[in-house]
Enzyme design. Structure first.
Site, PDB file in Angstrom:
ATOM      1  N   PHE A 142       0.851  -1.203   0.000  1.00 55.71           N
ATOM      2  CA  PHE A 142       0.000   0.000   0.000  1.00 55.71           C
ATOM      3  C   PHE A 142       0.885   1.251   0.000  1.00 55.71           C
ATOM      4  O   PHE A 142       0.702   2.145  -0.817  1.00 55.71           O
ATOM      5  CB  PHE A 142      -0.928  -0.030   1.221  1.00 55.71           C
ATOM      6  CG  PHE A 142      -1.659   1.268   1.476  1.00 55.71           C
ATOM      7  CD1 PHE A 142      -2.776   1.608   0.746  1.00 55.71           C
ATOM      8  CD2 PHE A 142      -1.214   2.141   2.464  1.00 55.71           C
ATOM      9  CE1 PHE A 142      -3.449   2.812   0.982  1.00 55.71           C
ATOM     10  CE2 PHE A 142      -1.874   3.331   2.718  1.00 55.71           C
ATOM     11  CZ  PHE A 142      -2.996   3.670   1.978  1.00 55.71           C
ATOM     12  N   TYR A 143       1.842   1.312   0.906  1.00 57.94           N
ATOM     13  CA  TYR A 143       2.723   2.480   0.986  1.00 57.94           C
ATOM     14  C   TYR A 143       3.569   2.622  -0.282  1.00 57.94           C
ATOM     15  O   TYR A 143       3.800   3.740  -0.759  1.00 57.94           O
ATOM     16  CB  TYR A 143       3.626   2.399   2.216  1.00 57.94           C
ATOM     17  CG  TYR A 143       2.874   2.619   3.513  1.00 57.94           C
ATOM     18  CD1 TYR A 143       2.340   3.864   3.828  1.00 57.94           C
ATOM     19  CD2 TYR A 143       2.699   1.583   4.426  1.00 57.94           C
ATOM     20  CE1 TYR A 143       1.650   4.072   5.006  1.00 57.94           C
ATOM     21  CE2 TYR A 143       2.013   1.788   5.612  1.00 57.94           C
ATOM     22  CZ  TYR A 143       1.490   3.032   5.899  1.00 57.94           C
ATOM     23  OH  TYR A 143       0.800   3.245   7.066  1.00 57.94           O
ATOM     24  N   GLU A 144       4.018   1.527  -0.843  1.00 58.00           N
ATOM     25  CA  GLU A 144       4.826   1.587  -2.063  1.00 58.00           C
ATOM     26  C   GLU A 144       4.048   2.203  -3.216  1.00 58.00           C
ATOM     27  O   GLU A 144       4.632   2.896  -4.061  1.00 58.00           O
ATOM     28  CB  GLU A 144       5.318   0.191  -2.450  1.00 58.00           C
ATOM     29  CG  GLU A 144       6.428  -0.305  -1.555  1.00 58.00           C
ATOM     30  CD  GLU A 144       6.861  -1.714  -1.882  1.00 58.00           C
ATOM     31  OE1 GLU A 144       8.080  -1.952  -1.885  1.00 58.00           O
ATOM     32  OE2 GLU A 144       5.995  -2.589  -2.122  1.00 58.00           O
ATOM     33  N   PHE A 146       2.384   4.664  -3.183  1.00 57.79           N
ATOM     34  CA  PHE A 146       2.426   6.118  -3.034  1.00 57.79           C
ATOM     35  C   PHE A 146       3.842   6.659  -2.967  1.00 57.79           C
ATOM     36  O   PHE A 146       4.072   7.770  -2.499  1.00 57.79           O
ATOM     37  CB  PHE A 146       1.602   6.529  -1.806  1.00 57.79           C
ATOM     38  CG  PHE A 146       0.168   6.147  -1.988  1.00 57.79           C
ATOM     39  CD1 PHE A 146      -0.688   6.929  -2.735  1.00 57.79           C
ATOM     40  CD2 PHE A 146      -0.310   4.951  -1.467  1.00 57.79           C
ATOM     41  CE1 PHE A 146      -1.996   6.541  -2.949  1.00 57.79           C
ATOM     42  CE2 PHE A 146      -1.616   4.559  -1.677  1.00 57.79           C
ATOM     43  CZ  PHE A 146      -2.463   5.360  -2.424  1.00 57.79           C
TER      44      PHE A 146
END
Length: 169
Positions: A142-144, A146
């Site tokens: 999920f963070y990747e 962004f």
């Protein structure tokens, strides 16, 4: 209810922490039992996503605290041009969305609000990175999406350089 009804504010006594559940017991427990103590001890600040039409109901939350990394912990391209051994940053310690709100793109909006908040802080304090510790491989992905990068292969600790993030005016 429109998505534009959303607002981010500091956690306050009027917010209904007991009704919040994100599906991860440690994140639920933190909001209910620890967030206020961390604020009083100046360890972290908790910000909640609510709707103006339901200001007590917490849609999601994130926490921010000061953080420092050793220069050698950053990948070479991110460390380039830093003359100090410690790199100032911000830790997004927790980020959670109520289960009733998941699947609507609000997690992305919450993360965007947290990153925007960090960018505003950077303009006042001088910060280089945002750090997150993902709870799972899915959260890391999920963070990747962004722009966050892992510190190493398979790591659940990620960072985002603030050099290219600018606060909206």
């Amino acid at each position: 209810m429109s998505v534009d009804d959303l607002q981010v504010t500091p956690l306050g006594p009027h917010h209904d922490r007991a009704a919040f559940t994100c599906g991860e017991a440690t994140l639920d427990r933190y909001l209910r039992e620890q967030a206020s103590q961390d604020r009083k001890r100046s360890l972290a600040r908790c910000y909640v996503l609510t709707r103006a039409s339901e200001p007590a109901r917490i849609v999601g939350y994130y926490t921010l605290s000061a953080h420092s990394l050793r220069l050698h912990d950053l990948p070479e391209d991110a460390a380039r041009g830093i003359p100090y051994r410690d790199v100032p940053g911000v830790l997004i310690g927790r980020l959670a969305l109520d289960v009733r709100e998941q699947g609507r793109g609000l997690g992305e909006r919450l993360l965007a609000a947290a990153v925007e908040h960090c960018a505003r802080l950077e303009s006042e304090l001088g910060l280089r990175v945002i750090v997150v510790d993902a709870l799972s491989e899915g959260a890391a992905r999920f963070y990747e999406r962004f722009g966050f990068q892992r510190f190493g292969s398979g790591e659940l600790r990620l960072f985002l350089s603030l050099r290219h993030v600018r606060p909206r005016t």
